[in-house]
Every structure is written in structure tokens, then in C-alpha cells.
Design a protein around this motif. Sequence first.
Motif, PDB file in Angstrom:
ATOM      1  N   VAL A   1      38.926 114.178 164.832  1.00 54.33           N
ATOM      2  CA  VAL A   1      38.689 114.290 163.402  1.00 54.33           C
ATOM      3  C   VAL A   1      37.751 113.180 162.945  1.00 54.33           C
ATOM      4  O   VAL A   1      37.956 112.007 163.280  1.00 54.33           O
ATOM      5  N   SER A   2      36.740 113.554 162.197  1.00 55.65           N
ATOM      6  CA  SER A   2      35.829 112.556 161.624  1.00 55.65           C
ATOM      7  C   SER A   2      36.064 112.506 160.118  1.00 55.65           C
ATOM      8  O   SER A   2      36.322 113.526 159.477  1.00 55.65           O
ATOM      9  N   VAL A   3      35.980 111.310 159.564  1.00 56.01           N
ATOM     10  CA  VAL A   3      36.251 111.137 158.142  1.00 56.01           C
ATOM     11  C   VAL A   3      35.315 110.099 157.557  1.00 56.01           C
ATOM     12  O   VAL A   3      34.965 109.103 158.214  1.00 56.01           O
ATOM     13  N   LEU A   4      34.878 110.334 156.343  1.00 58.32           N
ATOM     14  CA  LEU A   4      34.036 109.390 155.606  1.00 58.32           C
ATOM     15  C   LEU A   4      34.832 108.953 154.387  1.00 58.32           C
ATOM     16  O   LEU A   4      35.286 109.789 153.602  1.00 58.32           O
ATOM     17  N   ILE A   5      35.018 107.641 154.250  1.00 55.57           N
ATOM     18  CA  ILE A   5      35.824 107.143 153.135  1.00 55.57           C
ATOM     19  C   ILE A   5      35.065 106.102 152.331  1.00 55.57           C
ATOM     20  O   ILE A   5      34.141 105.452 152.831  1.00 55.57           O
ATOM     21  N   GLU A   6      35.464 105.960 151.081  1.00 53.02           N
ATOM     22  CA  GLU A   6      35.009 104.874 150.228  1.00 53.02           C
ATOM     23  C   GLU A   6      36.228 104.044 149.873  1.00 53.02           C
ATOM     24  O   GLU A   6      37.272 104.590 149.503  1.00 53.02           O
ATOM     25  N   ALA A   7      36.099 102.738 149.998  1.00 52.64           N
ATOM     26  CA  ALA A   7      37.231 101.848 149.734  1.00 52.64           C
ATOM     27  C   ALA A   7      36.826 100.739 148.774  1.00 52.64           C
ATOM     28  O   ALA A   7      35.792 100.081 148.970  1.00 52.64           O
ATOM     29  N   TRP A   8      37.652 100.565 147.734  1.00 57.44           N
ATOM     30  CA  TRP A   8      37.493  99.398 146.861  1.00 57.44           C
ATOM     31  C   TRP A   8      38.289  98.261 147.479  1.00 57.44           C
ATOM     32  O   TRP A   8      39.477  98.416 147.765  1.00 57.44           O
ATOM     33  N   GLU A   9      37.614  97.128 147.702  1.00 63.28           N
ATOM     34  CA  GLU A   9      38.248  96.017 148.399  1.00 63.28           C
ATOM     35  C   GLU A   9      38.096  94.723 147.612  1.00 63.28           C
ATOM     36  O   GLU A   9      37.155  94.552 146.829  1.00 63.28           O
ATOM     37  N   ASN A  10      39.025  93.822 147.861  1.00 65.06           N
ATOM     38  CA  ASN A  10      38.993  92.502 147.238  1.00 65.06           C
ATOM     39  C   ASN A  10      38.300  91.542 148.198  1.00 65.06           C
ATOM     40  O   ASN A  10      38.815  91.228 149.263  1.00 65.06           O
TER      41      ASN A  10
ATOM     42  N   ASP B   1      36.955  87.834 148.280  1.00 65.68           N
ATOM     43  CA  ASP B   1      36.883  86.526 147.626  1.00 65.68           C
ATOM     44  C   ASP B   1      37.074  86.626 146.116  1.00 65.68           C
ATOM     45  O   ASP B   1      36.366  85.990 145.321  1.00 65.68           O
ATOM     46  N   GLY B   2      38.039  87.456 145.703  1.00 63.58           N
ATOM     47  CA  GLY B   2      38.364  87.571 144.287  1.00 63.58           C
ATOM     48  C   GLY B   2      37.503  88.554 143.523  1.00 63.58           C
ATOM     49  O   GLY B   2      37.726  88.774 142.332  1.00 63.58           O
ATOM     50  N   GLU B   3      36.532  89.175 144.197  1.00 68.06           N
ATOM     51  CA  GLU B   3      35.684  90.161 143.529  1.00 68.06           C
ATOM     52  C   GLU B   3      35.930  91.546 144.125  1.00 68.06           C
ATOM     53  O   GLU B   3      36.204  91.691 145.309  1.00 68.06           O
ATOM     54  N   ARG B   4      35.801  92.563 143.245  1.00 65.40           N
ATOM     55  CA  ARG B   4      35.978  93.938 143.690  1.00 65.40           C
ATOM     56  C   ARG B   4      34.645  94.491 144.187  1.00 65.40           C
ATOM     57  O   ARG B   4      33.651  94.468 143.463  1.00 65.40           O
ATOM     58  N   VAL B   5      34.645  94.960 145.416  1.00 65.15           N
ATOM     59  CA  VAL B   5      33.438  95.558 145.980  1.00 65.15           C
ATOM     60  C   VAL B   5      33.814  96.903 146.586  1.00 65.15           C
ATOM     61  O   VAL B   5      34.955  97.132 146.985  1.00 65.15           O
TER      62      VAL B   5
END
Length: 380
Positions: A338-347, A349-353
Amino acid sequence: MKTMISAAISVCILAGGAFAAYQLNDRWNAPVVQADSKLSVPGDASDKSNETKDLKELIRESQKRVVSIQATYSDGTGIGSGFLYNDKGDIVTNAHVVNGAVNVMVKSSDTSLYSGKVIGMNEEKDVAVVRVDALAGQEPLAYDKVTKAEVGDEVMAFGSPLGLENTVTTGIISGVDRDFDLEQTKYRGVYQISAPITHGNSGGPLVMKSTGKVIGINSAGEEIGTIGYAIPYHQVAAMIEDWSAHPDEELAAGSTSEEAGSVEGYTKDLMTENAMYLVNYFYESLNGLDYVTAYSLLGSDWQSRTSYDKFREGYLNTLSVTVESIAVNSATSESAEVSVLIEAWENKDGERVISTYSSNYFVKPENGTLKIISGKGKKL
């Protein structure tokens, strides 16, 4: 495939001194189909109300105790839903889901398949109980056998509509005390609900949003529109309790025929469908911060190389995940890639990227349960 029993009946409903006509589409037994599934859209955690978080948690915990029921009849197969009722492994469902079945298989939220046997059934009330010995000791779904819902109460309908497992729809109690007959079944005083339900939802739980407890059993719906009907749980609670305490052994023996061909292995199509669902479920669990469930979906070799604490630590800075696309690259009756493409909001150094990842997973059964055996990913 068992032919779906369709019936167009005129249901006279007493409401405010007037009668409304309904054409009821009945008993839902339909083949499993596939559809794309997206997890919740990532957003700022600080913007989410406690109510929203609590609702999502309630949905996730309830889904773990909702099952898909695969019944084999003398003339085909069908699918329905049910929910874990007690710690004996008893599943509550509709009678029309398992009536006449010579073999009953239950699929849990992690795609595990178990053999079941019907230990109680009432066609007139359209209620049945299936016992799954392998689920004994599991935590059941809470139910309310006293409360009578009122118009306007917010509800959630769980089940496997059109074979899409782990589905939930929301709505309200839009009517009470609805009466109609359908073949051997006499529905009396049932709830009318606005939460959309369709083929495959039969037997799934209707849960009160305010309490998280089962108040009804999804049973029938309109061919067109979003009108459904659910049996009030308080009407059938005593019957269910009696079957659990005093199983009908003759009925149980008739629903566990070895000649029916139990679902012990996977076909290529079943592997394709379940592998894609499993990977989606993995990310859905991560998105809900349910690391225990996500970790449980990994194969034993992966778990031996990565402890739970280390696994969890790797996702502590992940705020939310969205599955952008998912596909099965190859599949046999024994495994799938199975192949999957995801987008993740990550912390960071205190900033959301936001980051995008592409991953490939190898999925196969392990000790009778489908697992994610291995995986490779890269940041794009």
C-alpha cells in the motif's frame, strides 16, 4: 450473494393527528464496495473546542466496539453491522442480518475475522445476538436500557454502510413511536432518525451524543432521503439479556456449518480492500492521538524492533495528519503493498509547520489478523 430483500410498503405514521406516507426500503444485505477515505483536516489545536475533542474521542472509542457481520446463506452472502454488548463476546445485531445464515463471521475494527454463532433471535422484533468466543473479555459498548429518546436528541449511527467499515453519521431523533410492518417484522414505537443510514448499517448501534451510550439499533431506512429507523434499546434489553444468559444451542449449531465455507483466508479483492482500510485506520488512530491502537496494528517483528515508548515518542510532535491519497500497488490473497501520501502538521521548535510524506507499507496476515509488517517513508 444473497438477494437484497426490498419492499415498498406504505407506512402510516401518527404525528400531530395527521398521517405521512413512507416507502420503506428494508433489509440491507449488499456486497462490500470500496471508497476513498480521508482523515480529519489538520487545523490549529488551540482552535478546537473541548466539545469537539470529546466528540472525536467518543467516536473513536465507540468504533472499536462496532463490528461488521459477514453472513453466508444457502443462496449467497450478505453484510450487516453489530456492536459488542458484554464481556462474553456477545454481539447485538438485527435478526434479518443473520436469519437463515449457515455461517457467521465477525470483522472487528482492526480487520480481524472471528467465527460467530447465533444464540438468540426474534424475527418479529428484528433483534439477534451473535456470540464470538474470541471476543470474550473485551470491553463492550455502553448501553442505556432505560432512557426513551425524545425528538431533537442528537445521535450518532455507527456501522458499515455499503461495506465501508468504521463509518459514523450524525443527526437527531426526528420522530418517535413510528409503527410499520415489514414481512415477519412488526416495528412498533421505533425511532425515526435523520442520521443517514443505508445498506450494511443494519444492526449497528444508535448512540446518544450526550451520553455516549447505545439507545437504539439501526434497522431500516428510506430508499431516498435521510430518513432512517432504529429499534429503541429499552424495548429489547430484557430479551437480549435472556439470550446471553440462556443461549439457544440449537440455533447456534445451525449457524456454524463447516460446509458453508468460513472466511479463513483472503481473496485478492478482500486483501486489497482490507489492506487499504488498515493503513487508513493506522493514520486515523495517530490523528486521534490513539498511539496504543496504532501500535497494535504493527506486525510482531516491527514491534520487536521498536518499543511502544519509542513509537509514541516519534509522533509526539505531530499535531494532525491528513491522508491525501492511498492506493494498493499490488495484492494477492496473501499480502498487499500500500502506498500513501500524507500531510502532517508538526511542531518544530514551537512553530507549526506542514510537511508532506510518501510511504509504502507491506501488509499481510499474522496469526489470523491483518498487520502492517513493514514500511518505508520519505519526506517530500
